[in-house]
Design a protein around this motif. Structure first.
Motif, PDB file in Angstrom:
ATOM      1  N   ASP A 111       0.811  -1.224   0.000  1.00 21.86           N
ATOM      2  CA  ASP A 111       0.000   0.000   0.000  1.00 21.86           C
ATOM      3  C   ASP A 111       0.841   1.270   0.000  1.00 21.86           C
ATOM      4  OD1 ASP A 111      -2.284  -1.537   0.208  1.00 21.86           O
ATOM      5  OD2 ASP A 111      -2.247  -1.526   2.398  1.00 21.86           O
ATOM      6  N   LEU A 112       2.155   1.112   0.036  1.00 20.89           N
ATOM      7  CA  LEU A 112       3.007   2.298   0.111  1.00 20.89           C
ATOM      8  C   LEU A 112       2.836   3.180  -1.117  1.00 20.89           C
ATOM      9  CD1 LEU A 112       6.360   0.772   1.441  1.00 20.89           C
ATOM     10  CD2 LEU A 112       4.846   2.323   2.673  1.00 20.89           C
TER      11      LEU A 112
ATOM     12  N   GLY B 184      -2.461   2.958  -2.392  1.00 19.80           N
ATOM     13  CA  GLY B 184      -1.030   3.181  -2.533  1.00 19.80           C
ATOM     14  C   GLY B 184      -0.590   4.563  -2.132  1.00 19.80           C
ATOM     15  N   ASN B 185      -1.097   5.067  -1.025  1.00 18.35           N
ATOM     16  CA  ASN B 185      -0.640   6.385  -0.581  1.00 18.35           C
ATOM     17  C   ASN B 185      -0.081   6.331   0.835  1.00 18.35           C
ATOM     18  OD1 ASN B 185      -2.925   5.973   0.869  1.00 18.35           O
ATOM     19  ND2 ASN B 185      -3.782   8.018   0.574  1.00 18.35           N
ATOM     20  N   ALA B 186       0.215   5.122   1.316  1.00 17.23           N
ATOM     21  CA  ALA B 186       0.690   5.002   2.698  1.00 17.23           C
ATOM     22  C   ALA B 186       2.163   5.381   2.795  1.00 17.23           C
ATOM     23  CB  ALA B 186       0.478   3.576   3.195  1.00 17.23           C
ATOM     24  N   GLU B 187       2.536   5.841   3.975  1.00 13.89           N
ATOM     25  CA  GLU B 187       3.942   6.115   4.262  1.00 13.89           C
ATOM     26  C   GLU B 187       4.467   4.977   5.139  1.00 13.89           C
ATOM     27  OE1 GLU B 187       4.612  10.035   5.736  1.00 13.89           O
ATOM     28  OE2 GLU B 187       3.099  10.898   4.422  1.00 13.89           O
ATOM     29  N   PRO B 188       5.783   4.810   5.187  1.00 18.32           N
ATOM     30  CA  PRO B 188       6.321   3.669   5.936  1.00 18.32           C
ATOM     31  C   PRO B 188       5.847   3.600   7.387  1.00 18.32           C
ATOM     32  CG  PRO B 188       8.020   4.613   4.560  1.00 18.32           C
ATOM     33  CD  PRO B 188       6.831   5.512   4.425  1.00 18.32           C
TER      34      PRO B 188
ATOM     35  N   GLN C 275       3.084   4.176   8.503  1.00 15.95           N
ATOM     36  CA  GLN C 275       1.705   3.699   8.591  1.00 15.95           C
ATOM     37  C   GLN C 275       1.599   2.192   8.386  1.00 15.95           C
ATOM     38  OE1 GLN C 275       0.108   6.537   5.628  1.00 15.95           O
ATOM     39  NE2 GLN C 275      -1.260   7.232   7.231  1.00 15.95           N
TER      40      GLN C 275
END
Lengths: 127, 298
Positions: A39-40, B48-52, B54
């Protein structure tokens, strides 16, 4: 009168929900910790890929690199590496050493392309 | 004669007849609230907008190990620390890495050469920063160096006579004559050490002691007895009985306000600290703390 009420209600709920989703998911996403590596955001997927490429440069463990890249939930790792590396080269999105690492990993996992050749052929110490 | 409302009157009031601003405003606010509540309830959008930072805990462990792998390549501690800090750990970033290595090492990560190599990188990084964890004991090289020789014929008879946990007691003569011949020594001599006791705050498993019994390669060992004592009472539970949780797993339900001591009778000394199901908070919810204890073969 009823139609007037329903029209206002539906329009308000619709626009309000859209605004709520926008603020809740995009503008101010929840600060929860339940995401997977897949999901990154693209920037961090690239970061993770570079980490794996650097690990591969250190230990030469292609199977391990492949397994770790599998965390990105991609079907074709070679294709993913090819596309990512080419995109990063075209956008100059990473440092030269990172690109060399990616090109080396892409090459060894079967995803090298002519665009990567200059980086593979660069002199100096192993990236 | 009753005066009729004209469209000119309504336009003067600013509200056309087909729309109610009051209802619209209320429903707009309700819609925003609903949208926000939904996004809070279901977490980040899977786009696909998560940061590490999270990442969920297990995924953060893998990301931290990847950072350690990169460190094995360039050897730049400051750069690795910077990346570990970006994961926003609740403790020192190298301690978080040590915990990640410990958890992965205790959960089968060491079954492959790749896993062993990765954990070595992690151990090298956090020991270079002056930290310690359990992973260095889990790695096979150190384990092999410290493991007793399984065919040492000079061992004492007392070692041989140590009963198997699943065997009934034998008379003294039987023990000498039978166990020496029939029981594989590495099994009879197994001993463990309680490590990595960590509390968790999980709504799905409140007030639970999760015990894992693993060998020095991180492989689960079924059939091992774990004892919990509180007050003048005790209970025994056995690893590997819940097939869906793996060979290493055993659990025990705690009660609030009671302190428990945990050990493996005859195989591991009690854990240094007692465990209790104190209060913890997940979001705004008050829950009861659970514990995860790993017994590692020594």
């Amino acid at each position: 009168m009823k139609l007037r009420f329903a029209r206002s209600l539906i329009l308000g709920l619709l626009l309000g929900s859209l605004a709520g989703f926008y603020f809740g998911w995009i503008r101010f996403p929840p600060a929860t910790r339940n995401s997977a590596i897949s999901d990154l955001a693209q920037r961090y997927r690239d970061e993770y890929t570079v980490l794996i490429a650097a690990g591969y440069a250190a230990d030469g463990d292609a199977a391990g690199a492949r397994e770790r890249l599998g965390k990105l939930a991609i079907d074709d790792i070679s294709l993913y590496l090819r596309r990512s590396t080419e995109r990063i080269i075209r956008a100059s999105a990473r440092e030269l050493d990172d690109i060399r690492l990616l090109a080396r990993l892409a090459h060894d996992l079967g995803g090298a392309t002519p665009l990567m050749e200059p980086f593979l052929a660069l002199g100096g110490p192993d990236p | 004669m009753i005066p009729q409302k004209s469209s000119a009157d309504e336009s003067r009031r600013g509200a056309p007849s087909y729309f109610s601003y009051a209802v619209f405003a209320c429903s707009l606010i309700a819609g925003i609230a609903l949208g926000l509540a939904f996004t809070r309830a279901y977490g980040p959008l899977q786009r696909g907008n998560a940061e590490p930072w999270q990442l969920r805990a297990d995924e953060r462990h893998h990301f931290a190990i990847a950072i350690a792998l990169e460190h094995a390549h360039h050897g730049d501690m400051a750069r690795s620390l910077h990346k570990l800090i970006a994961l926003r750990p609740a403790q020192h970033p190298l301690d978080a890495l040590a915990d990640a290595a410990c958890v992965l090492g205790s959960s089968g990560y060491l079954r492959s050469d790749s896993g062993i190599s990765a954990l070595r990188s992690a151990v090298a990084l956090y020991t270079a920063g002056g930290r310690a964890g359990c992973a260095e004991q889990l790695l096979p090289l150190s384990a092999i160096e410290s493991a007793p020789d399984p065919i040492d014929d000079q061992a004492s008879a007392a070692d041989f006579a140590r009963p198997l946990p699943t065997k009934p007691p034998l008379s003294e003569g039987q023990a000498q004559a039978t166990i020496r011949r029939l029981v594989p020594r590495p099994v009879a001599l197994r001993s463990f050490e309680a490590r990595a006791a960590r509390s968790t705050c999980d709504a799905s498993n409140p007030a639970l002691i999760e015990a894992h019994v693993v060998d020095y390669l991180g492989r689960g060992i079924p059939g091992q007895r774990i004892r919990v004592r509180w007050g003048d009472q005790a209970d025994i539970f056995v690893s590997g009985l819940k097939l869906d949780r793996g060979d290493s797993y055993a659990d025990f339900q705690m009660e609030e306000g009671i302190e428990y001591a945990i050990d493996m009778p005859g195989a591991a000394d009690p854990l240094g600290a007692s465990l209790s199901a104190g209060a913890c908070y997940s979001g705004n919810r008050r829950l009861l703390k659970s514990w995860r204890v790993t017994f590692v073969e020594t």
